[in-house]
Design an enzyme around this catalytic site. Structure first.
Site, PDB file in Angstrom:
ATOM      1  CG  HIS A   8      -3.552  -0.979  24.602  1.00 16.24           C
ATOM      2  ND1 HIS A   8      -2.856  -2.148  24.404  1.00 16.24           N
ATOM      3  CD2 HIS A   8      -4.341  -1.201  25.670  1.00 16.24           C
ATOM      4  CE1 HIS A   8      -3.212  -3.033  25.306  1.00 16.24           C
ATOM      5  NE2 HIS A   8      -4.120  -2.491  26.091  1.00 16.24           N
ATOM      6  CE  LYS A  54      -5.082  -1.166  15.959  1.00 13.57           C
ATOM      7  NZ  LYS A  54      -5.486  -1.000  17.344  1.00 13.57           N
ATOM      8  N   GLY A  90      -9.771  -2.892  22.592  1.00 12.79           N
ATOM      9  CA  GLY A  90     -11.092  -2.513  22.094  1.00 12.79           C
ATOM     10  C   GLY A  90     -11.701  -3.592  21.199  1.00 12.79           C
ATOM     11  CG  ASP A 132     -13.992  10.452  19.990  1.00 10.77           C
ATOM     12  OD1 ASP A 132     -13.694   9.617  20.872  1.00 10.77           O
ATOM     13  OD2 ASP A 132     -15.169  10.758  19.757  1.00 10.77           O
ATOM     14  CG  ASN A 157      -4.025   9.173  31.531  1.00  9.77           C
ATOM     15  OD1 ASN A 157      -2.890   9.572  31.307  1.00  9.77           O
ATOM     16  ND2 ASN A 157      -4.884   9.823  32.306  1.00  9.77           N
ATOM     17  CG  HIS A 217      -8.662   3.326  13.078  1.00  7.20           C
ATOM     18  ND1 HIS A 217      -8.193   2.035  13.042  1.00  7.20           N
ATOM     19  CD2 HIS A 217      -8.936   3.571  14.375  1.00  7.20           C
ATOM     20  CE1 HIS A 217      -8.210   1.515  14.251  1.00  7.20           C
ATOM     21  NE2 HIS A 217      -8.652   2.429  15.086  1.00  7.20           N
ATOM     22  CG  ASP A 271      -7.551  -3.859  17.809  1.00  4.47           C
ATOM     23  OD1 ASP A 271      -8.126  -3.149  16.962  1.00  4.47           O
ATOM     24  OD2 ASP A 271      -6.504  -3.518  18.385  1.00  4.47           O
TER      25      ASP A 271
HETATM   26  P1  IMP Z   1     -11.907   6.315  21.915  1.00 12.36           P
HETATM   27  O1  IMP Z   1     -11.523   7.056  20.715  1.00 12.36           O
HETATM   28  O2  IMP Z   1     -10.746   5.960  22.770  1.00 12.36           O
HETATM   29  O3  IMP Z   1     -13.029   6.958  22.693  1.00 12.36           O
HETATM   30  O4  IMP Z   1     -12.430   4.923  21.413  1.00 12.36           O
HETATM   31  C1  IMP Z   1     -13.780   4.661  21.178  1.00 12.36           C
HETATM   32  C2  IMP Z   1     -14.014   3.177  21.226  1.00 12.36           C
HETATM   33  O5  IMP Z   1     -13.407   2.566  20.099  1.00 12.36           O
HETATM   34  C3  IMP Z   1     -13.476   2.457  22.453  1.00 12.36           C
HETATM   35  O6  IMP Z   1     -14.362   1.435  22.791  1.00 12.36           O
HETATM   36  C4  IMP Z   1     -12.173   1.874  21.989  1.00 12.36           C
HETATM   37  O7  IMP Z   1     -11.859   0.684  22.689  1.00 12.36           O
HETATM   38  C5  IMP Z   1     -12.481   1.597  20.526  1.00 12.36           C
HETATM   39  N1  IMP Z   1     -11.256   1.747  19.735  1.00 12.36           N
HETATM   40  C6  IMP Z   1     -10.544   2.888  19.526  1.00 12.36           C
HETATM   41  N2  IMP Z   1      -9.476   2.627  18.761  1.00 12.36           N
HETATM   42  C7  IMP Z   1      -9.507   1.305  18.509  1.00 12.36           C
HETATM   43  C8  IMP Z   1      -8.646   0.425  17.789  1.00 12.36           C
HETATM   44  O8  IMP Z   1      -7.600   0.797  17.242  1.00 12.36           O
HETATM   45  N3  IMP Z   1      -9.014  -0.868  17.742  1.00 12.36           N
HETATM   46  C9  IMP Z   1     -10.147  -1.350  18.336  1.00 12.36           C
HETATM   47  N4  IMP Z   1     -10.964  -0.582  19.032  1.00 12.36           N
HETATM   48  C10 IMP Z   1     -10.653   0.735  19.119  1.00 12.36           C
END
Ligand code: IMP
Length: 192
Positions: A13, A173, A151, A70, A10, A178, A153
């Site tokens: 972004h 981006k 996150g 993830d 959900n 990734h 970024d």
């Molecule tokens: P998740 O995969 O959503 O659980 O992300 C794990 C952690 O990495 C969270 O704190 C996200 O905010 C951070 N994260 C995931 N993708 C990105 C990104 O593209 N840029 C910056 N932080 C990210």
């Protein structure tokens, strides 16, 4: 004909990043779109494991084909931290500002700032699970810069650029990120 698939998130972004990448070929539904408000616990100790838990859960409980991602940020000087615990680095409330603050504190005075983001996507289609992944190499900045993205970024500068992810627009981006790379592999498979 546009086909439907659930992205087990959900995070607005991530959804807009994915919808931008998928274009008109796939209609990407969020968890809220299918009425799923369950708290799917990420109990694995690998990115793959957590992505599989989420994708399988939606397939089994809601019947939709689904993919889940993830992501972890691996910082070399911290032995790969925060890694699979990136979302909970500063505690269980998934607070990005607190996570970044803790990271910058731990990196204070550290010379080697190399790091990478890695995204794993699990696709649950029929009874199959397929895995896709993408990585971007970069470094942790001394201070946050930029207000785009989410996150970590503002503190991650990819090697390909002199700007942080938070200073880039969405397309720039996605082209090197990734998740952009993992999603490109997923889309190549879905569109084949
Ligand atoms: P998740 O995969 O959503 O659980 O992300 C794990 C952690 O990495 C969270 O704190 C996200 O905010 C951070 N994260 C995931 N993708 C990105 C990104 O593209 N840029 C910056 N932080 C990210």
């Amino acid at each position: 004909m546009t086909k439907e698939i659930v992205f087990a998130t959900n995070n607005s972004h991530k959804l807009s990043e994915l919808r931008r990448i998928a274009g008109d070929s796939w209609h990407i539904l969020s968890l809220a779109d299918i009425g799923c408000h369950d708290d799917i616990e990420e109990t694995a100790d690998t990115l793959e494991g957590n992505a599989i838990i989420k994708a399988r859960y939606v397939k089994e409980h809601y019947g939709y084909d689904c993919f889940a991602d993830d992501t972890g940020l691996m910082v070399d000087a911290l032995g790969g931290e925060p890694g699979v615990y990136s979302a909970r680095y500063a505690g269980n409330n998934h607070d990005s500002a607190a996570n970044m603050k803790l990271l910058l504190e731990k990196m204070k005075g550290v010379k080697n700032r190399t790091a990478r983001f890695r995204t794993v996507i699990a696709l649950a289609q029929g009874s199959d699970i397929k895995i896709f992944e993408g990585t971007v190499e970069g470094e942790i900045t001394e201070t946050p810069a930029g207000c785009g993205g989410f996150g970590y970024d503002p503190v991650f500068r990819p090697l390909e650029s002199d700007r942080t992810f938070a200073e880039m627009d969405g397309d720039a981006k996605n082209a090197i990120s990734h998740r952009g790379r993992a999603t490109a592999a997923l889309m190549k498979y879905l569109l084949a």
